[in-house]
Design a protein around this motif. Structure first.
Motif, PDB file in Angstrom:
ATOM      1  N   PRO A 131      61.078  84.662 -43.124  1.00 49.71           N
ATOM      2  CA  PRO A 131      60.581  86.031 -43.054  1.00 49.71           C
ATOM      3  C   PRO A 131      59.218  86.153 -43.740  1.00 49.71           C
ATOM      4  CG  PRO A 131      62.177  85.862 -44.819  1.00 49.71           C
ATOM      5  CD  PRO A 131      62.146  84.522 -44.127  1.00 49.71           C
ATOM      6  N   ALA A 132      58.464  87.190 -43.373  1.00 47.54           N
ATOM      7  CA  ALA A 132      57.139  87.404 -43.952  1.00 47.54           C
ATOM      8  C   ALA A 132      57.276  87.753 -45.431  1.00 47.54           C
ATOM      9  CB  ALA A 132      56.427  88.521 -43.205  1.00 47.54           C
ATOM     10  N   GLN A 133      56.705  86.899 -46.276  1.00 49.96           N
ATOM     11  CA  GLN A 133      56.739  87.116 -47.724  1.00 49.96           C
ATOM     12  C   GLN A 133      55.411  86.701 -48.334  1.00 49.96           C
ATOM     13  OE1 GLN A 133      60.100  84.813 -49.111  1.00 49.96           O
ATOM     14  NE2 GLN A 133      61.538  86.445 -48.658  1.00 49.96           N
ATOM     15  N   VAL A 134      55.014  87.431 -49.380  1.00 52.23           N
ATOM     16  CA  VAL A 134      53.835  87.109 -50.168  1.00 52.23           C
ATOM     17  C   VAL A 134      54.250  87.034 -51.626  1.00 52.23           C
ATOM     18  CG1 VAL A 134      52.183  88.137 -48.550  1.00 52.23           C
ATOM     19  CG2 VAL A 134      53.159  89.545 -50.389  1.00 52.23           C
ATOM     20  N   GLY A 135      53.353  86.512 -52.448  1.00 50.27           N
ATOM     21  CA  GLY A 135      53.629  86.442 -53.872  1.00 50.27           C
ATOM     22  C   GLY A 135      52.400  86.803 -54.672  1.00 50.27           C
ATOM     23  N   PHE A 136      52.638  87.200 -55.901  1.00 46.93           N
ATOM     24  CA  PHE A 136      51.548  87.464 -56.829  1.00 46.93           C
ATOM     25  C   PHE A 136      52.081  87.311 -58.247  1.00 46.93           C
ATOM     26  CE2 PHE A 136      53.264  91.531 -55.347  1.00 46.93           C
ATOM     27  CZ  PHE A 136      53.629  92.174 -56.528  1.00 46.93           C
ATOM     28  N   CYS A 137      51.152  87.151 -59.176  1.00 51.06           N
ATOM     29  CA  CYS A 137      51.529  86.961 -60.574  1.00 51.06           C
ATOM     30  C   CYS A 137      51.109  88.167 -61.395  1.00 51.06           C
ATOM     31  CB  CYS A 137      50.876  85.704 -61.131  1.00 51.06           C
ATOM     32  SG  CYS A 137      51.450  84.196 -60.314  1.00 51.06           S
ATOM     33  N   VAL A 138      51.998  88.568 -62.304  1.00 51.00           N
ATOM     34  CA  VAL A 138      51.773  89.723 -63.160  1.00 51.00           C
ATOM     35  C   VAL A 138      51.978  89.282 -64.602  1.00 51.00           C
ATOM     36  CG1 VAL A 138      52.593  92.039 -63.741  1.00 51.00           C
ATOM     37  CG2 VAL A 138      52.670  91.267 -61.376  1.00 51.00           C
ATOM     38  N   GLY A 139      51.064  89.651 -65.478  1.00 49.82           N
ATOM     39  CA  GLY A 139      51.216  89.342 -66.897  1.00 49.82           C
ATOM     40  C   GLY A 139      52.449  90.031 -67.469  1.00 49.82           C
ATOM     41  N   ILE A 140      53.165  89.332 -68.352  1.00 47.99           N
ATOM     42  CA  ILE A 140      54.399  89.917 -68.898  1.00 47.99           C
ATOM     43  C   ILE A 140      54.122  91.141 -69.762  1.00 47.99           C
ATOM     44  CG2 ILE A 140      55.754  87.800 -68.772  1.00 47.99           C
ATOM     45  CD1 ILE A 140      55.254  87.432 -71.792  1.00 47.99           C
ATOM     46  N   SER A 141      52.884  91.310 -70.229  1.00 46.50           N
ATOM     47  CA  SER A 141      52.556  92.470 -71.058  1.00 46.50           C
ATOM     48  C   SER A 141      52.137  93.686 -70.236  1.00 46.50           C
ATOM     49  CB  SER A 141      51.442  92.108 -72.041  1.00 46.50           C
ATOM     50  OG  SER A 141      50.269  91.741 -71.335  1.00 46.50           O
ATOM     51  N   SER A 142      52.123  93.567 -68.912  1.00 49.10           N
ATOM     52  CA  SER A 142      51.713  94.687 -68.061  1.00 49.10           C
ATOM     53  C   SER A 142      52.632  95.884 -68.261  1.00 49.10           C
ATOM     54  CB  SER A 142      51.739  94.276 -66.588  1.00 49.10           C
ATOM     55  OG  SER A 142      51.507  95.407 -65.760  1.00 49.10           O
ATOM     56  N   THR A 143      52.035  97.036 -68.496  1.00 51.75           N
ATOM     57  CA  THR A 143      52.814  98.276 -68.588  1.00 51.75           C
ATOM     58  C   THR A 143      52.891  98.971 -67.225  1.00 51.75           C
ATOM     59  OG1 THR A 143      50.831  99.483 -69.280  1.00 51.75           O
ATOM     60  CG2 THR A 143      52.265  98.625 -71.025  1.00 51.75           C
ATOM     61  N   SER A 144      52.072  98.550 -66.273  1.00 52.84           N
ATOM     62  CA  SER A 144      52.076  99.153 -64.938  1.00 52.84           C
ATOM     63  C   SER A 144      53.121  98.522 -64.031  1.00 52.84           C
ATOM     64  CB  SER A 144      50.698  99.018 -64.289  1.00 52.84           C
ATOM     65  OG  SER A 144      49.728  99.694 -65.041  1.00 52.84           O
ATOM     66  N   TRP A 145      53.353  97.215 -64.160  1.00 52.60           N
ATOM     67  CA  TRP A 145      54.293  96.550 -63.267  1.00 52.60           C
ATOM     68  C   TRP A 145      55.687  97.158 -63.321  1.00 52.60           C
ATOM     69  CZ3 TRP A 145      55.300  94.738 -58.943  1.00 52.60           C
ATOM     70  CH2 TRP A 145      56.466  94.034 -58.670  1.00 52.60           C
ATOM     71  N   PRO A 146      56.250  97.505 -64.484  1.00 51.40           N
ATOM     72  CA  PRO A 146      57.582  98.128 -64.463  1.00 51.40           C
ATOM     73  C   PRO A 146      57.628  99.423 -63.649  1.00 51.40           C
ATOM     74  CG  PRO A 146      57.069  97.364 -66.668  1.00 51.40           C
ATOM     75  CD  PRO A 146      55.807  97.223 -65.851  1.00 51.40           C
ATOM     76  N   LEU A 147      56.531 100.179 -63.631  1.00 51.51           N
ATOM     77  CA  LEU A 147      56.479 101.414 -62.840  1.00 51.51           C
ATOM     78  C   LEU A 147      56.445 101.098 -61.346  1.00 51.51           C
ATOM     79  CD1 LEU A 147      53.828 103.302 -64.990  1.00 51.51           C
ATOM     80  CD2 LEU A 147      56.312 103.653 -64.996  1.00 51.51           C
ATOM     81  N   VAL A 148      55.679 100.075 -60.968  1.00 52.38           N
ATOM     82  CA  VAL A 148      55.614  99.654 -59.564  1.00 52.38           C
ATOM     83  C   VAL A 148      56.966  99.085 -59.144  1.00 52.38           C
ATOM     84  CG1 VAL A 148      54.540  98.034 -57.946  1.00 52.38           C
ATOM     85  CG2 VAL A 148      53.124  99.256 -59.625  1.00 52.38           C
TER      86      VAL A 148
END
Length: 170
Positions: free
Chosen positions: A38-55
């Protein structure tokens, strides 16, 4: 990764979602294809990101591929704090914020997250992919924004009109 920075020019993408009616988002340092079917992409997020939990908490999110000239958008979404979208033009499309003048938008859902040192590797399922316009991409190289001239494949008037990309489905 600092040791590879001289060798690695990366396209600049912004991952965005809606938290209620409010747009949230971040710019990620690495973005890559994972699977065609299936169509999938990936990306890396810093563990200290405060925005990623909201996304992550949203039912779906968008990966916006930024165009040359959108350095201000990338800088705004890289700032800490809640006012990242101040001055960033966007529109809601199928429940995700699409950044105005982006080259492409991938509407995604979370498939998996993996710990990797000081980052999280995110795998996202692509439910819809659209080319929004044809122009040169914004890239990040040697700690600064740059462009790759001619990468937009004869950009023309820049109005892709939202051409939907056909995804492989099992």
């Amino acid at each position: 990764m600092t040791m590879c920075a001289p060798l690695d020019a990366r396209r600049v993408v912004a991952v965005t979602a809606l938290a209620g009616q409010r747009p949230v988002g971040l710019v990620v340092g690495s973005f890559f294809s994972v699977s065609l079917d299936p169509a999938q992409v990936g990306f890396c997020v810093g563990i200290s990101s405060t925005s990623w939990p909201l996304v992550r908490a949203a039912p779906c999110f968008a990966v916006n591929v930024l165009a040359a000239g959108q350095q201000d958008v990338a800088a705004a979404l890289s700032r800490p704090g809640a006012a990242k979208f101040a001055g960033v033009a966007w529109r809601a499309s199928d429940g995700v914020p699409v950044i105005d003048d982006a080259l492409a938008c991938l509407e995604c859902t979370l498939v998996a997250e993996h710990s990797a040192g000081d980052h999280r590797i995110v795998v996202a399922g692509v439910r819809r992919a659209r080319v929004l316009r044809r122009a040169d991409p914004l890239v990040f190289h040697q700690r600064r924004f740059a462009t790759v001239a001619g990468a937009g494949h004869g950009a023309g008037d820049g109005t892709g009109g939202g051409d939907e990309v056909r995804l492989h489905r099992r």
